[in-house]
Design an enzyme around this catalytic site. Sequence first.
Site, short mmCIF file in Angstrom:
data_model
loop_
_atom_site.label_atom_id
_atom_site.label_comp_id
_atom_site.label_asym_id
_atom_site.label_seq_id
_atom_site.Cartn_x
_atom_site.Cartn_y
_atom_site.Cartn_z
N ASP A 117 -27.63 27.72 -24.33
CA ASP A 117 -28.91 28.43 -23.72
C ASP A 117 -28.72 28.45 -22.36
O ASP A 117 -28.40 27.81 -21.66
CB ASP A 117 -30.05 27.24 -24.12
CG ASP A 117 -31.17 27.85 -23.77
OD1 ASP A 117 -31.49 28.98 -23.29
OD2 ASP A 117 -32.23 26.95 -23.95
N HIS A 163 -30.96 28.92 -27.72
CA HIS A 163 -32.59 29.16 -27.20
C HIS A 163 -33.48 29.44 -28.60
O HIS A 163 -32.98 30.17 -29.41
CB HIS A 163 -32.45 30.10 -26.33
CG HIS A 163 -33.92 30.11 -25.78
ND1 HIS A 163 -34.51 29.22 -24.62
CD2 HIS A 163 -34.91 31.03 -25.81
CE1 HIS A 163 -35.54 29.53 -24.32
NE2 HIS A 163 -35.89 30.40 -25.04
N SER A 207 -40.14 27.00 -23.87
CA SER A 207 -39.48 28.02 -23.07
C SER A 207 -40.46 28.20 -21.99
O SER A 207 -40.69 27.53 -21.16
CB SER A 207 -39.30 29.25 -24.07
OG SER A 207 -38.57 30.26 -23.54
#
Length: 410
Positions: free
Chosen positions: A350, A380, A196
Site C-alpha cells: 500500500d 490498500h 484511507s
Amino acid sequence: MGFLSSFLLLILAALIALVILLVVGSIYMDATQTEIPPGVEQPAKVHIIHVGTVGMALLGKIFENLRICSQIQVIRYLQNRGTQGKDSRLFKKDVKFKGVPVRIYQPKAPSAGRRKGIVFFHGGGWVVGSIGTHDKMCCYFARESKSVVVSVDYRLAPEHKYPVPLNDCLAATTHFLEAAEDHGVDSGQVIVAGSSSGGNLAAAVCQALAGRSGLPKVRAQILIHPVLQAIDLNLPSYQQNRAVPFAFREQAASSVLQYLKGESSLLKEVLEGSHVPVTQKLQYQKWLSANHIPKEFKARGYNPPVTMPCKDDVYEAVKALSSPGFSPLLADDAVICQLPETCIVTCEYDILRDDGLLYKKRLEDHQIPVTWYHIANGFHGILGFFDSGWFSFPSAKKGMDDIVKFIKSL
C-alpha cells in the site's frame, strides 16, 4: 417496422461493441499499468477485481467524453448500487447531525449499560465513497463490538473542496459527543475512526478536538491505512507500491489535488516534490523522513529522491497541503501529545503504509498508546473485502476482527 428493427439491431450492436471495448480495455490497462507483487494475498483474485474497477473508470470516461455526465459521477453511481443490506440484529436510521447526513447503527440486543460509540468516516480519496459503500463495515463494527456506529456522509470533492469535508466531519462528531447519551452511548467512550481518506479526516478531527474545552474527550482513534501527509510522495511505500491496486501513486496525488483545488493540475509538481520549500522539508524531516522507516520496510527497494527546488507559484497554490488539517502528521508537538489512544492498521502493499508507520512513531514518541496491526500480504482497501463472497480475503476478516478486539479492549 423494418426501419425500427434495423435501428434496434444497430443499438444492440453498439452496446455489444461497448461491452467488448470495456472488457478488452480493462484487461489491457490492468496488464500494462498494474503491478501485483507475488506477496499479495490471492493475486489472481486481485487482478480480476481490478479489471472490474478499470472497466468502471473506462465507462465513466466514455460518458464524460459524450458529455452525459462526469467520470466521477458514473463511478459514484456504480459504487452505490447494491452496497446496502439489512441486518436483523441492528437498527439503522438515517438522520442529520448539524445538517450533515449520517447513518446510525444500533444493536437491537439489550445492553446492561451505555454503549461505546464510533464515529466513522468512509474512504474514497475524498471524491468517491459513501455511507453506502461502507455499510457492511459499519454493520460489522456495530454488531461485533456491540457499539453504536455513526457513519458520516460528508460532502465530496471536487464539488466541495477542503476544508468543507473536514468541517462536515467535525460538526457531526461534535454533535455526537454532545448528544451521545441520547443515543445510549457513554460520552466518555466515543471513538473516531476512518479508512484511507476517511482516516485522514479522523486524524484531523481528533487533532481539532484535542484540548477543546466543554466537550467530552475522544476515547480513541482508529486509522485504517490512512492518508496522513501530502508533502512527500516518494517515501519507500510510495515507490514500492506505486502501481499496486487499489491506490496508485498518481491517482493518490490527483485525489489530493481534487480535494484541495477541485481539479488536478500541478500533479507533476506534487509528485516530484517541488510544491514545498526546501526550508520546510528540512523542518519536517524530524517527523517525515524515510530515515524513520524501519529497515525491513525498505527491503523491496528504495531510492532516495533528488531534492527538487520549490516553485513559488506552485507553493502558493497548494500551501494548504502543509497544514495539519490536510497533513495531520505535521501537527505541532503540543497537539500530538494530547491525542487519544490509537489503533493504526497498515498494509504492506500500500502506498500509504509509511504514512501510518511515521504517525505511529510520532505518537509513541509522545507516549501515546498505539496498537498497530500490519497486514503483511494486504493491499490498500483490503478490509472492504472482508465479507464479499468469492471476492473475500481471509486477511481482511482477520483485520476487521483485530479492530473489533481493539474496540472491546477500551
